[in-house]
Motif scaffolding. Sequence first.
Motif, PDB file in Angstrom:
ATOM      1  N   ASN A   1       0.208  10.278 -10.555  1.00 51.78           N
ATOM      2  CA  ASN A   1       0.309   9.141  -9.595  1.00 51.78           C
ATOM      3  C   ASN A   1      -0.732   8.796  -8.890  1.00 51.78           C
ATOM      4  O   ASN A   1      -1.649   9.925  -9.069  1.00 51.78           O
ATOM      5  CB  ASN A   1       0.941   9.770  -8.328  1.00 51.78           C
ATOM      6  CG  ASN A   1       2.080  10.291  -9.229  1.00 51.78           C
ATOM      7  OD1 ASN A   1       3.457  10.014  -9.646  1.00 51.78           O
ATOM      8  ND2 ASN A   1       2.547  11.667  -8.706  1.00 51.78           N
ATOM      9  N   LYS A   2      -1.605   7.775  -9.388  1.00 53.20           N
ATOM     10  CA  LYS A   2      -2.818   7.076  -9.514  1.00 53.20           C
ATOM     11  C   LYS A   2      -2.838   6.502  -7.698  1.00 53.20           C
ATOM     12  O   LYS A   2      -2.308   5.783  -7.368  1.00 53.20           O
ATOM     13  CB  LYS A   2      -3.459   6.531 -10.263  1.00 53.20           C
ATOM     14  CG  LYS A   2      -3.348   6.684 -11.780  1.00 53.20           C
ATOM     15  CD  LYS A   2      -5.053   6.769 -11.973  1.00 53.20           C
ATOM     16  CE  LYS A   2      -5.297   7.018 -13.274  1.00 53.20           C
ATOM     17  NZ  LYS A   2      -4.143   8.262 -14.147  1.00 53.20           N
ATOM     18  N   ILE A   3      -3.489   7.417  -7.174  1.00 56.77           N
ATOM     19  CA  ILE A   3      -3.646   6.736  -5.314  1.00 56.77           C
ATOM     20  C   ILE A   3      -4.531   5.173  -5.667  1.00 56.77           C
ATOM     21  O   ILE A   3      -5.256   5.024  -6.168  1.00 56.77           O
ATOM     22  CB  ILE A   3      -4.765   8.035  -4.597  1.00 56.77           C
ATOM     23  CG1 ILE A   3      -4.698   7.316  -3.486  1.00 56.77           C
ATOM     24  CG2 ILE A   3      -6.491   8.131  -5.459  1.00 56.77           C
ATOM     25  CD1 ILE A   3      -5.350   8.928  -2.566  1.00 56.77           C
ATOM     26  N   THR A   4      -3.900   4.810  -4.791  1.00 54.37           N
ATOM     27  CA  THR A   4      -4.222   3.327  -4.474  1.00 54.37           C
ATOM     28  C   THR A   4      -4.676   3.324  -3.191  1.00 54.37           C
ATOM     29  O   THR A   4      -3.994   4.139  -2.058  1.00 54.37           O
ATOM     30  CB  THR A   4      -3.230   2.132  -4.700  1.00 54.37           C
ATOM     31  OG1 THR A   4      -1.874   2.643  -3.750  1.00 54.37           O
ATOM     32  CG2 THR A   4      -3.173   2.350  -6.592  1.00 54.37           C
TER      33      THR A   4
ATOM     34  N   ILE B   1      -3.787  14.005  -3.468  1.00 57.74           N
ATOM     35  CA  ILE B   1      -2.717  14.256  -3.960  1.00 57.74           C
ATOM     36  C   ILE B   1      -2.866  14.949  -6.101  1.00 57.74           C
ATOM     37  O   ILE B   1      -3.068  14.835  -6.473  1.00 57.74           O
ATOM     38  CB  ILE B   1      -2.036  11.951  -4.894  1.00 57.74           C
ATOM     39  CG1 ILE B   1      -2.361  11.492  -3.436  1.00 57.74           C
ATOM     40  CG2 ILE B   1      -1.240  12.462  -5.913  1.00 57.74           C
ATOM     41  CD1 ILE B   1      -2.133  10.502  -3.799  1.00 57.74           C
TER      42      ILE B   1
ATOM     43  N   GLN C   1       2.957   9.022   6.152  1.00 55.92           N
ATOM     44  CA  GLN C   1       2.991  10.693   5.927  1.00 55.92           C
ATOM     45  C   GLN C   1       3.177  11.405   6.313  1.00 55.92           C
ATOM     46  O   GLN C   1       3.946  13.002   6.810  1.00 55.92           O
ATOM     47  CB  GLN C   1       4.322  10.222   4.815  1.00 55.92           C
ATOM     48  CG  GLN C   1       5.963  11.095   4.098  1.00 55.92           C
ATOM     49  CD  GLN C   1       6.861  10.817   4.973  1.00 55.92           C
ATOM     50  OE1 GLN C   1       7.325  10.010   5.628  1.00 55.92           O
ATOM     51  NE2 GLN C   1       7.360  12.361   5.323  1.00 55.92           N
TER      52      GLN C   1
ATOM     53  N   ARG D   1     -10.094   8.692  -8.572  1.00 58.20           N
ATOM     54  CA  ARG D   1      -8.648   9.155  -9.261  1.00 58.20           C
ATOM     55  C   ARG D   1      -9.607   9.709 -10.373  1.00 58.20           C
ATOM     56  O   ARG D   1     -10.370   9.443 -11.119  1.00 58.20           O
ATOM     57  CB  ARG D   1      -8.726   7.674 -10.300  1.00 58.20           C
ATOM     58  CG  ARG D   1      -8.070   6.187  -8.796  1.00 58.20           C
ATOM     59  CD  ARG D   1      -7.842   5.400  -9.544  1.00 58.20           C
ATOM     60  NE  ARG D   1      -7.132   4.299  -8.158  1.00 58.20           N
ATOM     61  CZ  ARG D   1      -6.882   3.706  -9.166  1.00 58.20           C
ATOM     62  NH1 ARG D   1      -6.697   3.299 -10.592  1.00 58.20           N
ATOM     63  NH2 ARG D   1      -6.447   3.154  -8.707  1.00 58.20           N
TER      64      ARG D   1
ATOM     65  N   GLU E   1      -2.527   4.562   2.391  1.00 59.45           N
ATOM     66  CA  GLU E   1      -2.043   4.412   3.830  1.00 59.45           C
ATOM     67  C   GLU E   1      -0.797   5.111   4.160  1.00 59.45           C
ATOM     68  O   GLU E   1      -0.262   5.239   5.242  1.00 59.45           O
ATOM     69  CB  GLU E   1      -2.098   2.834   3.692  1.00 59.45           C
ATOM     70  CG  GLU E   1      -0.941   1.869   5.315  1.00 59.45           C
ATOM     71  CD  GLU E   1      -1.966   0.615   5.722  1.00 59.45           C
ATOM     72  OE1 GLU E   1      -2.932   0.269   5.059  1.00 59.45           O
ATOM     73  OE2 GLU E   1      -1.741   0.229   6.440  1.00 59.45           O
ATOM     74  N   THR E   2       0.517   4.603   2.353  1.00 57.89           N
ATOM     75  CA  THR E   2       1.577   5.024   3.232  1.00 57.89           C
ATOM     76  C   THR E   2       1.938   6.992   3.371  1.00 57.89           C
ATOM     77  O   THR E   2       2.078   7.294   4.193  1.00 57.89           O
ATOM     78  CB  THR E   2       2.446   5.175   2.288  1.00 57.89           C
ATOM     79  OG1 THR E   2       2.172   3.963   1.564  1.00 57.89           O
ATOM     80  CG2 THR E   2       3.660   4.602   2.719  1.00 57.89           C
ATOM     81  N   GLU E   3       0.855   7.784   2.448  1.00 61.11           N
ATOM     82  CA  GLU E   3       0.866   8.648   3.388  1.00 61.11           C
ATOM     83  C   GLU E   3       0.512   8.961   3.847  1.00 61.11           C
ATOM     84  O   GLU E   3       0.531  10.592   4.825  1.00 61.11           O
ATOM     85  CB  GLU E   3       0.104   9.419   1.135  1.00 61.11           C
ATOM     86  CG  GLU E   3       0.644   9.179   0.165  1.00 61.11           C
ATOM     87  CD  GLU E   3       1.391  10.362   0.060  1.00 61.11           C
ATOM     88  OE1 GLU E   3       2.015  11.094   0.422  1.00 61.11           O
ATOM     89  OE2 GLU E   3       2.789   9.561  -0.670  1.00 61.11           O
TER      90      GLU E   3
ATOM     91  N   ASP F   1      -3.016   1.231  -0.884  1.00 60.23           N
ATOM     92  CA  ASP F   1      -1.236   1.378  -0.216  1.00 60.23           C
ATOM     93  C   ASP F   1      -1.157   2.770  -0.127  1.00 60.23           C
ATOM     94  O   ASP F   1      -0.357   3.836   0.534  1.00 60.23           O
ATOM     95  CB  ASP F   1      -0.732   0.222  -1.306  1.00 60.23           C
ATOM     96  CG  ASP F   1      -0.991  -0.412  -1.025  1.00 60.23           C
ATOM     97  OD1 ASP F   1      -1.660  -1.304   0.429  1.00 60.23           O
ATOM     98  OD2 ASP F   1       0.046  -1.856  -1.975  1.00 60.23           O
ATOM     99  N   SER F   2      -1.518   3.104  -1.667  1.00 59.88           N
ATOM    100  CA  SER F   2      -0.298   4.727  -0.993  1.00 59.88           C
ATOM    101  C   SER F   2      -0.837   5.665  -0.346  1.00 59.88           C
ATOM    102  O   SER F   2      -0.776   6.376   0.577  1.00 59.88           O
ATOM    103  CB  SER F   2      -0.396   5.731  -2.945  1.00 59.88           C
ATOM    104  OG  SER F   2      -1.257   6.082  -3.376  1.00 59.88           O
TER     105      SER F   2
END
Length: 782
Positions: A282-285, A105, A295, A276, A290-292, A287-288
Amino acid sequence: MNPTEAGLLLGADHAANESLLWGTYRPNLYFGTRPRVDKSLMTSLMWFDATQFQGFQRKLRVHACDQGDKINGYGYNKHDGRNYAKQTINDGPSNIAITTEFIKIPGGQHGGDWGVRVRGKPMDDDVETITSVMFSLALEGEGSMDIVSKLSPEGLVSPVRLEGDTPELGDFEIHIVDGPSNEHPQGLDQDLSLTQWWGRELPEGVAWREKEIVMENLLMSARQKVSQGDQHDAFERPYAYFTLLNTLTEENEEVSNFYTFQKVFSGEFQFDVLFRSQSSPNKITGDSLETELAQREKTFDARFQEKFRLHEKGFSDEHVGFAQYLLSNMLGGIGYFHGSSVVDRSHHPLEDEENFSDVPIKAELTEPRSLFTATPSRPFFPRGFYWDEGFHELLIGKWDNDLSLDIIKNWVSLIDENGWVAREQILGEEARSKVPTEFQTQFPHYANPPTLYLAIKRYLDRLTEYRQENPINQHTFMATFDNPVLLQSLHLESPEMSKAWLRAVYPKLRLNWQWFRTTQSADLSRFNRKAESKEAYRWRGRTPNHTLTSGLDDYPRGEPPNVGELHVDLLSWMSFATRLLKDISSQLGPEFSTDVQEYSLIEKEMLQNLELLHWNEENQAFCDQTVENGEPIHVCHKGYISIFPVILGLLEPDSPKVKAIFDLIEDENELWSPYGLRSLSASDKFYNTGEDYWRGPIWININYLTLQSLYNNYMRVPGPYQGQAERIYNSLRHNIISAVFKDYQKTGYVWEQYSDKTGEGKRSHPFTGWTSLVLLIMAEEY
Ligand code: 6A9
């Protein structure tokens, strides 16, 4: 360069470095990351099957790519070269299919955040599967890194957290997070549902040996546990014994620059490693991530479709999957290397080699250098090769123009003040560990085909195409600096940028060309030869039966090696290079017009001599020359070198010599096989003899050159042999694609070369360097 241009270049380099700082730049490992910083944070993944005590030694080898691991196919199925990568490793011997899914990211001042999701799934569900997985973090150079989770001898609770900082990475955090439904076997005094860990302060320069370092700890730990208890149990439950010694406690905290985290799983598993950067907006988690992941897979597929349009060319979904594998492994093979290399400078650069010995006289370690480059093969040749790279950049440049320009510029910066660049870049101890000593030394009078010029020419072609499609507003492009998507085509969009880039690389290219002309020239006056000019060439560094410098290692030449040789492939490369430099310099502006004229003139002289010195009437082919009993004669071994003038597009479409070469290509007793063009004619006396490396097997780089030349120079240009060109093109293209695809389906790999008898892959695998050009062949992007 004027100040504006210089500023633009710096700006672009800064921007590029931000989006290319982190990557999977340790391609020799199954999975590893590092930034493009000489000494910094390096990470890597390793694992072993923990169900068998005896198996441990072999199984922990699963770290650096190795054919001996007997993996049933591995590699990237998706990789966009910047922000997204997905790899599958089918470790049959350990009954586990491992996937690594990586995203970055961008944002902030230090290259942004990244994360990797590691998953494992038993290949056969009926077999009990216990996998011990380790993730290592090693910090070299300045900076520090500490575990901030609560330390306990039983293990660490998820998420495991570390904090650190370095000058280039700034402040960062690393989180290692368990997936939602992992299962674990029973440990001894450690709780295997927790993460085991070990930290240690390593001296500078040894972190790349992480596998041995960890293995030593695991063996020690196992020995200690066995000696305290029940030997029988150790054989029954090796997973409970081969666990890291959690030696650190909060009271007894030491500074460490090397940490390994271990997880022991039963059956399926999942965990994430998140990096991080403090400066990221925008810190990666988890959840993010997974979504990314979902996508970005979609974005990758769409961009792939848009760039290569394979469905429209009639290819199936399976073909597209294969094609994505080719691109992805080319990109996943990109690495960042740093360290010194071995060079013997005791020979004069103009050494004439009267006695042909390449025994190093004074091999010395050079100053450390860095190189950002693609690589031919992750397990075998995870390092840079000059002539391979020109081919790699044809594909990379098509996918991501600016990434390719970055790599080319890196290579160009290695060209020294004499114009020399070493053929093989073995930088640092890790790279050297893969090469036997006798092959490590590079000599400053040895060459390798100058294919990078071709990659630059393709950039010029893209510029022309881009300008035709997108008339430019010269004043708006600055805005693109803030836009990571547009960033990928900055050098395409902006005339200033492209000119500045070309001007930055051009002087070294010219120096390299001049180096070729002086150091590799042949002396025509010594023997009685008819020629129009002095343009004739000979590869230095020959040994009996080998011309490694030509790239065509054991292709037959005149024997014994002698100073009277003239090499047709080298004069072809030189003519081609001169033509390309003419094209490149003519883009630079009026100040360069004398250079353009010089190239033009020399190109003509070269082309004349090519026919005068190398055409053999009786064989109807281009041949080398050698000197026998004081007389120059042709040495004709029909094969790749005989067709160079055609595959580099040096002959006019109406030349009868073109027809002769086409006939040679099409003849089944000579070069034609059902799987591609063989390197040496089936009727040559050396066919399939000796090492049989370039004496028959099919190589994709030369087949690609042939196809692109047929397409660009002979098939779509009117001429008497146009029909024949088209016929050859269509069946050769079909044969190559079918052979490589079929073997990939069978073996899960693409290979260094292919058998002309069966079409089967041979030698190193995966070999996703120039073999990946099959994608360009499928897409007809030449
Ligand atoms: C030497 C291993 C006994 C050989 O793809 C890289 C190069 C090509 O540039 C070249 O054209 N490969 C081709 O003929 C692989 C070279 C590997 C050199 C390794 C040490 C010797 O082991």
